[in-house]
Design a protein around this motif. Sequence first.
Motif: not given
Length: 418
Positions: A21-32
Amino acid sequence: AGSSRRFSSGLVEEGLRRFLLTLWNTYSFFVSYANIDQVDPRTAPKSAPPEIDRWLLSELNALIVKVTAELDAYDPTDASRAIEAFVDDLSNWYVRRSRRRFWRGVSESDDDKQSAYHTLYTALVTLSKLLAPFTPFVAEELWQNLVRSIDADAPLSVHLALWPVADGARIDESLNAETQLVKRVCSLGRAARAKAQIKVRQPLARVLVKARTPEEAASVRKNANLVLEELNAKGLEILDDETSVVRYDVKPNLPVLGKKYGAEVAGIRASLGAMAPSEVAEAVRRGRNLIVGSHELEPEDILLQAQDTEGFATAADAGYIVAVTTEITPELADEGLAREIVRRIQDMRREAGFELSDRITTWYAGDGHVARVMAGHAAYIRGETLSTALVGGDAPGAAHRAEQDLEGTRLTLAVKRN
């Protein structure tokens, strides 16, 4: 023949939370934010990257070396732990410290912002390759969206891509160690705040730090602005002697010493009592033996109790001590309320379904205290919440509104997209 294995759904859930979830949230932050700004993250900045970007790239290349070596030695456990530690640093230090660089206006494309995008993109793409043997489907999702979506010539799958090769020139051990020190000081500072039960958003007057060496003290002083921002404080002081913020009660551990020295314990007690408590405490905290009279005592031979002095809260670990002042002046209290108001407005933005880049108008109603804070900290509140105006009084019917209770201070807030 098979062999039994323990399974814990709790540990699986913890692993999911701490890593995926930490990785995915970081990835989602970048994409957004990359989608909002329509940037090409593959483009390197024209100027030299700032220190925080150099640090992350240094740690990233050190990670490549570590993971490659561990997998070559058939040790996937240590390799995966190294990746987990890096993702934690990526999310809880790099992204959190760099968040404002991504928040800047949509029309801004300066070198600092491009450097942040390029650095985070490089880290995520490299992670997708390193994770391919461990979490193949997550790694593939990252690869397809981050790489294949913008580069038709890239390998069709992350599992067909070349394994990353470290760039040794980017590894800066000194910078890594300095950043680790700053993170440690900040962690102790947060522990001291929690000990005093002072909320993170409440600014404090001072942070006081005792490092283990003059070189470390110089590094903390060099990074004073970063420490102060992390700990939400106004001033930093380096301590040579921590006795101004903490008192030590040093006693011999009689059950242990009695077995070792018998009748000599009385002399050891007298010699220990004649020594400076801070000197004894320093040795015990660092796990070093200490010469007491004619005896060499081990840390377990001494009982150490620390008591914070009036007006301070402290936290200590491995020879480091960080203290924070606990007095909250009216000016600091006002600033703390302003920060809490910002958080409530940000929550309301999300509740109302606003986009990250939407500009809004904010209305407020409350007592004279609220009006003073809103006026005195207007620029800060507007900038943090993307509010083009702060309006005292009733809001129009179309606005999203909420009643707020800020530790006894009643406040009505309303927000509306411009």
